[in-house]
Design a protein around this motif. Structure first.
Motif, PDB file in Angstrom:
ATOM      1  N   ALA A  53      33.226  34.248 -37.413  1.00  0.00           N
ATOM      2  CA  ALA A  53      33.234  33.958 -38.935  1.00  0.00           C
ATOM      3  C   ALA A  53      33.675  32.497 -39.442  1.00  0.00           C
ATOM      4  CB  ALA A  53      34.105  34.943 -39.512  1.00  0.00           C
ATOM      5  N   LEU A  54      32.792  31.847 -39.921  1.00  0.00           N
ATOM      6  CA  LEU A  54      32.985  30.414 -40.280  1.00  0.00           C
ATOM      7  C   LEU A  54      33.644  30.155 -41.661  1.00  0.00           C
ATOM      8  CD1 LEU A  54      29.760  28.947 -38.937  1.00  0.00           C
ATOM      9  CD2 LEU A  54      31.997  29.069 -37.847  1.00  0.00           C
ATOM     10  N   GLU A  55      33.664  31.215 -42.307  1.00  0.00           N
ATOM     11  CA  GLU A  55      33.964  31.003 -43.840  1.00  0.00           C
ATOM     12  C   GLU A  55      33.926  32.419 -44.269  1.00  0.00           C
ATOM     13  OE1 GLU A  55      31.370  28.806 -46.561  1.00  0.00           O
ATOM     14  OE2 GLU A  55      30.099  28.853 -44.838  1.00  0.00           O
ATOM     15  N   PRO A  56      34.699  32.773 -45.760  1.00  0.00           N
ATOM     16  CA  PRO A  56      34.576  34.044 -46.424  1.00  0.00           C
ATOM     17  C   PRO A  56      32.931  34.608 -46.633  1.00  0.00           C
ATOM     18  CG  PRO A  56      36.046  32.813 -47.307  1.00  0.00           C
ATOM     19  CD  PRO A  56      35.319  31.901 -46.279  1.00  0.00           C
ATOM     20  N   ARG A  57      32.818  35.717 -46.789  1.00  0.00           N
ATOM     21  CA  ARG A  57      31.385  36.183 -46.811  1.00  0.00           C
ATOM     22  C   ARG A  57      30.750  36.180 -48.210  1.00  0.00           C
ATOM     23  NH1 ARG A  57      30.667  41.478 -42.721  1.00  0.00           N
ATOM     24  NH2 ARG A  57      32.179  40.660 -41.350  1.00  0.00           N
TER      25      ARG A  57
END
Length: 314
Positions: A134-138
């Motif tokens: 995960a690179l950032e919030p969804r």
């Protein structure tokens, strides 16, 4: 020697309706250069053998980037380009404009030079397609939505005014614009002069979206189609177990007519809006054995032409 396209045209071939094509993605091509992928010249040969006339550029650098060379290779096989592809992340901040503009300078220039009409724009994923991390919030904040919309309006205006090309936004699994409501929010916050949809039937269905409803609710925003089907049961296993789309794609995106949605009502709904619309077969198959796609591509074209008379190769 490759077969001529006309050898695949049955008696009474369709002459009106959506322009059906295919893409490097349907041969498992996700990257400009990967030794596991099918060589570009064999890809072009097999597209012709499968009976298609229109193709996309795919990732920039996979097909020849010299316009004269590419046009020559296409002409040898009676092929033409419908559009190119760029990747954007405007929600991340103002610095993303330079990244998008750098791609456009190459992709849009080549697309225009070889007669293409569209640029398909794919948003950055919230998790890595290489590692699954995960690179950032969804989900996006309201401020990020505003930045996303403003960036795409600016991009669409640039493409139209400087290159004469249309921006077609492609909602995508594992991106911030994937569900039906997220796509509708993007449409509500952008200018229809500068952004319409590359309606990808598989990616919309991945999150439970209904392509026919999207077409009926927003007929003026449907500018391009990607035709694909998903396994409706496996989709829920993938989502429940949080499997990255890059890992699931080759299994969850299935050969028609084994999955959903049905193509006929989609084709007929879009043809009623604009029969000049491109409908490009794009079956995500990263890592596929290079000997497999030709058969799938041929059968898929035959299935699509059997679905509706509102389909044509040219």
């Amino acid at each position: 020697m490759t077969a001529t396209a006309t050898s695949h045209r049955p008696a009474g071939a369709h002459t009106s309706g959506l322009r059906i094509g295919t893409a490097p993605d349907s041969w498992g091509v996700w990257f400009p250069d990967d030794p596991r992928q099918i060589p570009w010249d064999r890809f072009l040969d097999e597209v012709q053998a499968a009976g298609y006339h229109w193709i996309e550029l795919g990732p920039y650098g996979y097909l020849p980037t010299d316009p004269a060379q590419l046009l020559d290779e296409l002409a040898k096989r009676d092929l033409r380009i419908s559009g190119g592809t760029v990747f954007t992340g405007f929600h991340k901040g103002a610095e993303q404009w330079d990244r998008a503009a750098e791609q456009v300078e190459k992709v849009a220039a080549l697309t225009r030079a070889v007669g293409g009409e569209h640029i398909v724009v794919i948003p950055d994923l919230w998790r890595s397609d290489a590692t699954g991390e995960a690179l950032e919030p969804r989900t996006l904040t309201d401020e990020q939505w505003a930045a996303l919309a403003a960036g795409h309006d600016r991009l669409g205006r640039m493409l139209l005014e400087e290159y004469g090309l249309r921006q077609q936004f492609h909602s995508h699994a594992d991106s911030h614009v994937g569900t039906h409501r997220e796509v509708e929010r993007l449409l509500a916050e952008t200018d229809p002069r500068y952004l319409n949809l590359c309606l990808d039937t598989g990616h919309l269905a991945y999150y439970g979206g209904d392509s026919v409803k999207m077409i009926h609710d927003h007929p003026e925003r449907i500018g391009y189609l990607h035709l694909k089907q998903i396994d409706p049961e496996l989709r829920f296993e993938v989502l429940k177990n949080d499997v990255p789309f890059a890992d699931a794609a080759i299994d969850v995106m299935v050969e028609p007519p084994a999955g959903i949605p049905d193509f006929a009502p989609i084709i007929e709904a879009v043809a009623a809006i604009d029969p000049e619309t491109f409908a490009i077969v794009e079956q995500d198959m990263p890592g596929i054995d290079i000997d497999v796609p030709l058969g799938i591509a041929t059968r898929t074209r035959e299935h699509i032409f059997g679905c509706s008379p509102l389909t044509r190769t040219r």
